[in-house]
Design an enzyme around this catalytic site. Structure first.
Site, short mmCIF file in Angstrom:
data_model
loop_
_atom_site.label_atom_id
_atom_site.label_comp_id
_atom_site.label_asym_id
_atom_site.label_seq_id
_atom_site.Cartn_x
_atom_site.Cartn_y
_atom_site.Cartn_z
N TYR A 1 -17.45 13.79 -7.77
CA TYR A 1 -17.74 14.58 -6.58
C TYR A 1 -19.13 14.93 -6.52
O TYR A 1 -19.49 15.67 -5.46
CB TYR A 1 -17.20 15.79 -6.61
CG TYR A 1 -15.51 15.84 -6.75
CD1 TYR A 1 -14.89 14.58 -6.66
CD2 TYR A 1 -14.84 16.80 -7.04
CE1 TYR A 1 -13.59 14.31 -7.04
CE2 TYR A 1 -13.39 16.56 -7.19
CZ TYR A 1 -12.61 15.44 -7.35
OH TYR A 1 -11.38 15.44 -7.38
N LYS B 1 -11.29 9.79 -20.55
CA LYS B 1 -11.00 8.63 -20.39
C LYS B 1 -12.13 7.73 -21.20
O LYS B 1 -12.17 6.61 -20.37
CB LYS B 1 -10.44 8.23 -19.17
CG LYS B 1 -9.68 7.11 -19.23
CD LYS B 1 -8.17 7.09 -19.89
CE LYS B 1 -7.54 5.87 -19.59
NZ LYS B 1 -6.09 5.87 -20.47
N ASP C 1 -4.15 21.13 -10.69
CA ASP C 1 -2.99 21.30 -9.63
C ASP C 1 -1.61 21.08 -10.41
O ASP C 1 -0.59 21.52 -10.13
CB ASP C 1 -3.45 20.15 -8.39
CG ASP C 1 -4.12 20.74 -7.35
OD1 ASP C 1 -4.87 21.79 -7.72
OD2 ASP C 1 -4.63 20.08 -6.65
N ASP D 1 -9.62 18.49 -11.60
CA ASP D 1 -8.92 18.84 -10.36
C ASP D 1 -7.64 18.42 -10.35
O ASP D 1 -6.63 19.24 -9.70
CB ASP D 1 -9.75 17.61 -8.87
CG ASP D 1 -9.40 18.41 -7.74
OD1 ASP D 1 -8.61 19.31 -7.67
OD2 ASP D 1 -9.89 17.78 -6.93
N ASP E 1 -4.48 10.65 -19.39
CA ASP E 1 -3.05 10.24 -19.24
C ASP E 1 -2.20 10.81 -20.09
O ASP E 1 -1.02 11.41 -19.72
CB ASP E 1 -2.79 8.93 -19.23
CG ASP E 1 -3.51 7.99 -20.31
OD1 ASP E 1 -4.42 8.78 -21.02
OD2 ASP E 1 -3.16 6.82 -20.39
#
Length: 342
Positions: free
Chosen positions: A132, A179, A240, A236, A212
């Site tokens: 971002y 990751k 959620d 992010d 994951d």
């Protein structure tokens, strides 16, 4: 007498911040409220300006900011949201995005297995770097040969300080999520900073998961998490997911923090929800719990816990909006929370 700035914003933002400010008033903490009710999509559409330098100065001069929501379906340019949220995060160096997640009532959990519903964790998301950061570009746009590149930026300073914050927030332990098996450059930096932190905080239980696996475990074993620390994009997504497991985005609070200066921008994470704006059914809990975070970081932990207790009480007894199983309006739910404060 501390001053807080309030930016109601768009959609349901003015409706939910109205209730949150009323809760702050009911606490009797002597806060002065400076409302920037001119910061919204209408002004951006008319002038192309999201935030003026004067707006930023008023926010910077305050003790904290409560934001409602930013977003309007009429605005197709990303410059509006970036001009409000990302500008404030960058200019005020709000490098921690704090997302506490706690199940308010078992009826709200989508998990069938009751043993897996005990969710009470905090997601610490690096808030100024990552995907971002706005670094990237496009070649041959609009053609069949278009190439789009977005850079995932990590720095030693940014990663180290957010991991340090996570260890400081831990009650039971810290889980670092990355990751690094597929994103090697940034992954190596996160792993290096993680190893350094493990040496600094040997007394704190710690573990590492790939993103994951972390997503799967949040669903299968949410009770095993205390503090999750991760980068901007993974945080992010995971926050959620965790909010959904705890009853939905309508009840999710967040803070954008600079622990060095003490400044914070607090906002519910549900967005502007233009499809229900003006109908009086928006859930004010996310905004109210964001206000609780605000007063906690201003040095009033007992007041913050009183607000959280009032929210839990109203949800448990069904005095809430329809999305949480009640039948109250936005204003009715806010009034019920204030009544529960006593």
């Amino acid at each position: 007498m501390p001053t807080i700035t309030v930016v109601p914003g768009d959609g349901i933002g003015p409706e939910v911040t109205r209730e949150a400010v009323a809760v702050l008033d009911a606490l009797g903490l002597g806060l002065t409220v400076d409302v920037l009710d001119h910061v919204h999509a209408d002004r951006f559409l008319a002038t192309g300006t999201a935030l003026t330098d004067d707006d930023v100065s008023r926010i910077r001069a305050s003790a904290a900011t409560l934001l409602g929501a930013v977003g309007d379906p009429r605005v197709t340019s990303p410059d509006y949201a970036r001009g409000v949220l990302l500008r404030l995060r960058a200019e005020l160096d709000l490098y921690v995005n704090l997302r506490p997640v706690r199940l308010l009532h078992e009826r709200l959990s989508p998990l069938r297995d009751g043993r897996r519903r005990d969710l009470d964790c905090v997601i610490v998301r690096e808030n100024t770097e990552g995907l971002y950061s706005g670094i990237g570009g496009t070649l041959r746009a609009g053609t069949r040969d278009e190439v789009a590149v977005d850079a995932d930026v990590s720095t030693w300073l940014g990663v180290s300080r957010v991991i340090d914050y996570a260890f400081g927030a831990a009650r039971r332990g810290v889980c670092m999520v990355d990751k690094s098996n597929a994103v090697p450059a940034g992954g190596r930096l996160w792993q290096r900073c993680w190893r350094d932190a493990l040496a600094r905080y040997p007394q704190v239980p710690a573990r590492h998961l790939y993103v994951d696996v972390a997503a799967m475990n949040l669903v299968a074993q949410p009770e095993t998490f205390d503090v999750i620390v991760t980068n901007n994009s993974y945080g992010d997504i995971l926050s959620d997911l965790a909010a959904t497991l705890a009853g939905g985005l309508g009840a999710a609070a967040s803070g954008n923090l600079n622990p060095a200066t003490g400044f914070g921008l607090y906002e519910p994470v549900h967005g502007s929800a233009p499809d229900i704006a003006g109908q009086g059914i928006a859930n004010p809990v996310g905004a109210v719990l964001s206000a609780a975070l605000l007063v906690e970081h201003l040095g009033h932990p007992d007041a913050a816990e009183a607000v959280r207790g009032a929210v839990r009480s109203t949800v448990e007894t069904g005095r809430c909006t329809p999305d949480l199983g009640g039948s109250l309006t936005t204003a009715g739910a806010g009034a019920a929370i204030r009544a529960a404060l006593g």
